[in-house]
Design an enzyme around this catalytic site. Structure first.
Site, PDB file in Angstrom:
ATOM      1  CB  SER A  73      43.748  43.623  53.081  1.00 59.68           C
ATOM      2  OG  SER A  73      43.681  44.214  51.880  1.00 59.68           O
ATOM      3  N   GLY A  74      45.521  42.228  55.255  1.00 62.13           N
ATOM      4  CA  GLY A  74      45.781  41.530  56.433  1.00 62.13           C
ATOM      5  C   GLY A  74      46.878  41.998  56.989  1.00 62.13           C
ATOM      6  CD  GLU A 108      54.265  44.922  50.539  1.00 64.15           C
ATOM      7  OE1 GLU A 108      53.481  44.177  50.927  1.00 64.15           O
ATOM      8  OE2 GLU A 108      54.965  44.441  49.397  1.00 64.15           O
ATOM      9  CB  CYS A 129      42.690  45.507  48.739  1.00 67.97           C
ATOM     10  SG  CYS A 129      41.304  46.389  49.109  1.00 67.97           S
ATOM     11  CB  CYS A 137      39.166  46.175  46.509  1.00 69.97           C
ATOM     12  SG  CYS A 137      39.735  44.889  47.504  1.00 69.97           S
ATOM     13  CE  LYS A 194      36.042  45.550  42.221  1.00 70.16           C
ATOM     14  NZ  LYS A 194      35.954  44.089  42.819  1.00 70.16           N
ATOM     15  CE1 TYR A 208      36.519  39.595  42.983  1.00 67.63           C
ATOM     16  CE2 TYR A 208      36.965  37.423  43.537  1.00 67.63           C
ATOM     17  CZ  TYR A 208      37.376  38.653  43.639  1.00 67.63           C
ATOM     18  OH  TYR A 208      38.524  38.984  44.413  1.00 67.63           O
ATOM     19  CB  ILE A 209      38.567  38.630  39.027  1.00 61.90           C
ATOM     20  CG1 ILE A 209      38.893  38.957  40.260  1.00 61.90           C
ATOM     21  CG2 ILE A 209      39.582  39.511  37.932  1.00 61.90           C
ATOM     22  CD1 ILE A 209      40.313  38.669  40.715  1.00 61.90           C
ATOM     23  N   GLY A 210      36.693  37.709  36.430  1.00 60.04           N
ATOM     24  CA  GLY A 210      36.249  37.779  35.057  1.00 60.04           C
ATOM     25  C   GLY A 210      35.065  38.479  34.683  1.00 60.04           C
ATOM     26  CD  GLU A 236      34.246  42.258  40.729  1.00 62.89           C
ATOM     27  OE1 GLU A 236      33.531  42.245  41.719  1.00 62.89           O
ATOM     28  OE2 GLU A 236      35.422  42.197  40.807  1.00 62.89           O
ATOM     29  CB  VAL A 241      41.002  28.595  26.825  1.00 63.75           C
ATOM     30  CG1 VAL A 241      41.880  29.467  26.146  1.00 63.75           C
ATOM     31  CG2 VAL A 241      39.729  29.689  26.931  1.00 63.75           C
ATOM     32  CG  LEU A 270      35.710  38.187  50.015  1.00 65.92           C
ATOM     33  CD1 LEU A 270      34.597  37.721  50.809  1.00 65.92           C
ATOM     34  CD2 LEU A 270      35.494  39.064  48.791  1.00 65.92           C
ATOM     35  CG  HIS A 275       6.660  52.158  47.728  1.00 63.51           C
ATOM     36  ND1 HIS A 275       6.880  51.474  46.759  1.00 63.51           N
ATOM     37  CD2 HIS A 275       5.711  53.135  47.109  1.00 63.51           C
ATOM     38  CE1 HIS A 275       5.984  51.491  45.790  1.00 63.51           C
ATOM     39  NE2 HIS A 275       5.411  52.771  45.909  1.00 63.51           N
ATOM     40  CD  GLU A 322       8.787  48.877  47.349  1.00 64.71           C
ATOM     41  OE1 GLU A 322       7.944  48.974  48.146  1.00 64.71           O
ATOM     42  OE2 GLU A 322       9.031  49.532  46.481  1.00 64.71           O
TER      43      GLU A 322
HETATM   44  P1  FAD Z   1      47.563  41.104  49.734  1.00 68.73           P
HETATM   45  O1  FAD Z   1      46.667  42.298  49.798  1.00 68.73           O
HETATM   46  O2  FAD Z   1      47.727  40.488  48.375  1.00 68.73           O
HETATM   47  O3  FAD Z   1      48.889  41.476  50.314  1.00 68.73           O
HETATM   48  C1  FAD Z   1      50.048  40.647  50.296  1.00 68.73           C
HETATM   49  C2  FAD Z   1      51.457  41.614  50.358  1.00 68.73           C
HETATM   50  O4  FAD Z   1      52.522  40.603  50.772  1.00 68.73           O
HETATM   51  C3  FAD Z   1      51.886  42.044  48.899  1.00 68.73           C
HETATM   52  O5  FAD Z   1      51.726  43.658  49.056  1.00 68.73           O
HETATM   53  C4  FAD Z   1      53.142  41.506  48.619  1.00 68.73           C
HETATM   54  O6  FAD Z   1      53.960  42.494  48.141  1.00 68.73           O
HETATM   55  C5  FAD Z   1      53.593  41.316  50.218  1.00 68.73           C
HETATM   56  N1  FAD Z   1      54.490  39.889  49.977  1.00 68.73           N
HETATM   57  C6  FAD Z   1      54.392  38.957  49.163  1.00 68.73           C
HETATM   58  N2  FAD Z   1      55.578  38.168  49.433  1.00 68.73           N
HETATM   59  C7  FAD Z   1      56.264  38.571  50.511  1.00 68.73           C
HETATM   60  C8  FAD Z   1      57.384  38.356  51.327  1.00 68.73           C
HETATM   61  N3  FAD Z   1      58.122  37.341  51.092  1.00 68.73           N
HETATM   62  N4  FAD Z   1      57.739  39.351  52.221  1.00 68.73           N
HETATM   63  C9  FAD Z   1      56.935  40.214  52.563  1.00 68.73           C
HETATM   64  N5  FAD Z   1      56.023  40.726  51.751  1.00 68.73           N
HETATM   65  C10 FAD Z   1      55.491  39.890  50.824  1.00 68.73           C
HETATM   66  N6  FAD Z   1      38.314  41.826  47.765  1.00 68.73           N
HETATM   67  C11 FAD Z   1      37.177  42.448  48.177  1.00 68.73           C
HETATM   68  O7  FAD Z   1      36.814  42.282  49.511  1.00 68.73           O
HETATM   69  N7  FAD Z   1      36.439  43.393  47.635  1.00 68.73           N
HETATM   70  C12 FAD Z   1      36.655  43.349  46.117  1.00 68.73           C
HETATM   71  O8  FAD Z   1      36.163  44.327  45.329  1.00 68.73           O
HETATM   72  C13 FAD Z   1      37.953  42.709  45.640  1.00 68.73           C
HETATM   73  N8  FAD Z   1      38.235  42.936  44.334  1.00 68.73           N
HETATM   74  C14 FAD Z   1      39.316  42.217  43.705  1.00 68.73           C
HETATM   75  C15 FAD Z   1      39.721  42.538  42.715  1.00 68.73           C
HETATM   76  C16 FAD Z   1      40.817  42.063  41.926  1.00 68.73           C
HETATM   77  C17 FAD Z   1      40.957  42.477  40.534  1.00 68.73           C
HETATM   78  C18 FAD Z   1      41.635  41.230  42.710  1.00 68.73           C
HETATM   79  C19 FAD Z   1      42.781  40.626  42.335  1.00 68.73           C
HETATM   80  C20 FAD Z   1      41.370  41.033  43.998  1.00 68.73           C
HETATM   81  C21 FAD Z   1      40.228  41.685  44.525  1.00 68.73           C
HETATM   82  N9  FAD Z   1      39.738  41.412  45.804  1.00 68.73           N
HETATM   83  C22 FAD Z   1      38.583  41.833  46.541  1.00 68.73           C
HETATM   84  C23 FAD Z   1      40.555  40.499  46.930  1.00 68.73           C
HETATM   85  C24 FAD Z   1      41.416  41.124  47.807  1.00 68.73           C
HETATM   86  O9  FAD Z   1      42.338  42.188  47.187  1.00 68.73           O
HETATM   87  C25 FAD Z   1      42.280  40.180  48.589  1.00 68.73           C
HETATM   88  O10 FAD Z   1      41.534  39.181  49.265  1.00 68.73           O
HETATM   89  C26 FAD Z   1      43.073  40.947  49.847  1.00 68.73           C
HETATM   90  O11 FAD Z   1      43.934  41.803  49.060  1.00 68.73           O
HETATM   91  C27 FAD Z   1      43.974  39.757  50.492  1.00 68.73           C
HETATM   92  O12 FAD Z   1      44.843  40.493  51.370  1.00 68.73           O
HETATM   93  P2  FAD Z   1      46.277  39.869  51.755  1.00 68.73           P
HETATM   94  O13 FAD Z   1      46.550  40.673  52.985  1.00 68.73           O
HETATM   95  O14 FAD Z   1      45.825  38.490  52.061  1.00 68.73           O
HETATM   96  O15 FAD Z   1      47.003  39.995  50.512  1.00 68.73           O
END
Ligand code: FAD
Length: 447
Positions: free
Chosen positions: A14-15, A34, A42, A47, A50, A176-178, A180, A229, A308, A436, A441
């Site tokens: 995402s980021g 990547e 995500c 996300c 899920k 929240y994951i647990g 959900e 646990v 998130l 309403h 509301e």
């Molecule tokens: P990521 O999306 O995890 O991306 C990181 C990427 O870096 C990965 O693709 C990985 O392969 C890559 N990488 C790792 N090491 C290296 C490297 N050395 N070199 C190059 N690439 C590398 N958030 C929400 O807002 N709403 C939701 O409903 C929600 N539901 C979720 C449900 C679950 C089950 C989970 C696990 C998470 C959920 N999240 C949700 C959280 C959300 O997915 C994360 O906050 C978001 O994906 C973070 O983005 P990011 O870019 O930091 O990391």
């Protein structure tokens, strides 16, 4: 050695994607590294799949409701393989869309893990890339407790690999994951125990999470609070969980770990560049996503900020605007971030909990509450109480927190987040005419 790019992004989640796209739009030559599937957690194991499962679970609940309403139907079971084929096809369409957009933006995608060699050099797939700016956006992974038999359980990634609904499941973890995944499995027909070490959803408002615990129990999920646990073991073709709660009569098909996530900061070569992490392994950043090394930034789940997707995206875009767009002060405002726990019904929240507001404003906090039976359920045989709460602070009663556990809360909260950002007072809520009949509301009718 000359720079090969203006920006190297480690991680195409995402980021990372958001930062790469914004920097490229601002004219930067970008390399995006990547090793896995585009979209990261995500899109692939978070996300998106899920929410797909949550929609399927909502359909299961809706069938029961429709039956109560008098529809001539017998609630049926989900055909998991067929639905998962649809889910997978949807995710593949997202991958295709990313590939097209990356090519159009002129971003070089390197399908490999990156390792920092020094502050401006990244090694990937036998190549050395060099840039004055590097974003670490490598995300996080699920953790498990270090107890005997821990590897007999699956984590959230394993949940998405399930090809049938397990009959009996123990979900370990009250985040929240647990919550959900327990809700989805229960709605789709599993018997579920939710084993929670302390409170459910520790960072949410206590009264709202108490209401959720009550509701989960009414629905038939076995919620065990204060349960620690000690281990897992195999018993014939089932699993047993040793815990402080008495689970001696329980044998599970599946045990699911949902005890939090750890940052992907190991093996990145951070030590080669001198990048500092905190004691839990999160890359340390300041309010502008700067690490301690000039030119190296970190965003998203690899940092200690809220984990998130919209937070990772917004922080990445602000960072790109600051570094490549000439907006020296651009940075994400981390206050009033709305969030939803996709339970059944969803729990939505923005702003401060009552506990946090009292910590910040002392006695000058006033809360308003509403507990009601949602109308769609009032017409059915199954019923539970929805709960809403406003937290207000100061003499002028600025609304500093909105919390809702009710059908539709997930879609409702975005608009109320705008109201909080705009500094709305309780008087503004009171002056707003209600829609309403609706659940929303209740938020403008509290006395
Ligand atoms: P990521 O999306 O995890 O991306 C990181 C990427 O870096 C990965 O693709 C990985 O392969 C890559 N990488 C790792 N090491 C290296 C490297 N050395 N070199 C190059 N690439 C590398 N958030 C929400 O807002 N709403 C939701 O409903 C929600 N539901 C979720 C449900 C679950 C089950 C989970 C696990 C998470 C959920 N999240 C949700 C959280 C959300 O997915 C994360 O906050 C978001 O994906 C973070 O983005 P990011 O870019 O930091 O990391």
């Amino acid at each position: 050695m000359a720079f090969t790019h203006d920006l190297i992004v480690l991680g195409g989640g995402s980021g990372g994607l958001a930062g790469a796209f914004r920097a490229a739009r601002l004219g930067a030559r970008v390399a995006l590294l990547e090793p896995g599937a585009l979209g990261g957690t995500c899109v692939n194991v978070g996300c998106v799949p899920k929410k797909a499962m949550w929609y399927a679970a909502q359909m299961a609940d809706a069938q029961n409701l429709a039956h109560d309403y008098g529809f001539d139907l017998t609630p049926g079971k989900l055909d998991w393989p067929a639905f998962i084929a649809r889910r997978t096809a949807y995710i593949e369409r997202i991958h295709t869309s990313y590939r097209t957009r990356l090519a159009t933006a002129g971003i070089e995608v390197v399908a490999a893990r990156g390792t920092l060699v020094d502050a401006q050099t990244v090694e990937a797939a036998g190549r050395e890339l060099r840039a004055p700016h590097v974003i670490i956006a490598t995300g996080a992974h699920a953790r498990r407790l270090d107890v005997p038999g821990f590897d007999l359980g699956i984590d959230s990634d394993g949940f998405f690999d399930l090809r049938a609904c397990p009959e009996r499941v123990a979900v370990i973890g009250g985040g929240y994951i647990g919550v959900e995944l327990a809700g989805v499995l229960h709605a789709l027909g599993a018997e579920v125990d939710l084993l929670v070490h302390s409170r459910l959803l520790r960072h949410f408002d206590d009264e709202v999470t108490d209401a959720l615990v009550e509701l989960l129990r009414v629905q038939g999920i076995g919620v065990h609070l204060g349960c620690s646990v000690q281990g897992l073991r195999r018993d014939a073709d089932r699993l047993r969980v040793a815990a402080s709660a008495d689970l001696s009569d329980r044998r599970y098909d599946t045990v699911l770990w949902a005890v939090g996530r750890e940052p992907n900061s190991a093996g990145l070569g951070l030590e080669n560049a001198g990048v500092a992490c905190d004691e839990r392994g999160h890359v340390r950043v300041d309010a502008s996503q700067n690490t301690n090394v000039p030119g190296i930034y970190a965003i998203g789940d690899v940092t200690a900020g809220p984990a998130l997707t919209p937070v990772a995206i917004a922080a990445a875009r602000q960072l790109a605007e600051r570094v490549f767009g000439g907006h020296a002060d651009a940075r994400l405002d981390f206050s009033n971030i709305p969030t939803v726990v996709f339970a059944h019904p969803p729990l939505a929240s923005v702003g401060l909990t009552e506990q946090a507001a009292r910590g910040q404003f002392g006695a000058d906090v006033h809360c308003y509450r509403s507990r009601f039976t949602p109308m769609p359920l009032a017409l059915s045989d199954t019923s539970y109480k929805a709960f809403m709460k406003l937290v207000c602070a100061g003499a002028d009663e600025r609304v500093v927190g909105v919390h809702a556990l009710c059908p539709g809360a997930d879609e409702m909260i975005q608009g109320f987040a705008v109201a909080l950002k705009a500094g709305a007072r309780k008087a503004d809520f009171d002056a707003t005419v209600a829609v309403h009949p609706s659940a929303s509301e209740e938020l403008v009718l509290m006395e």
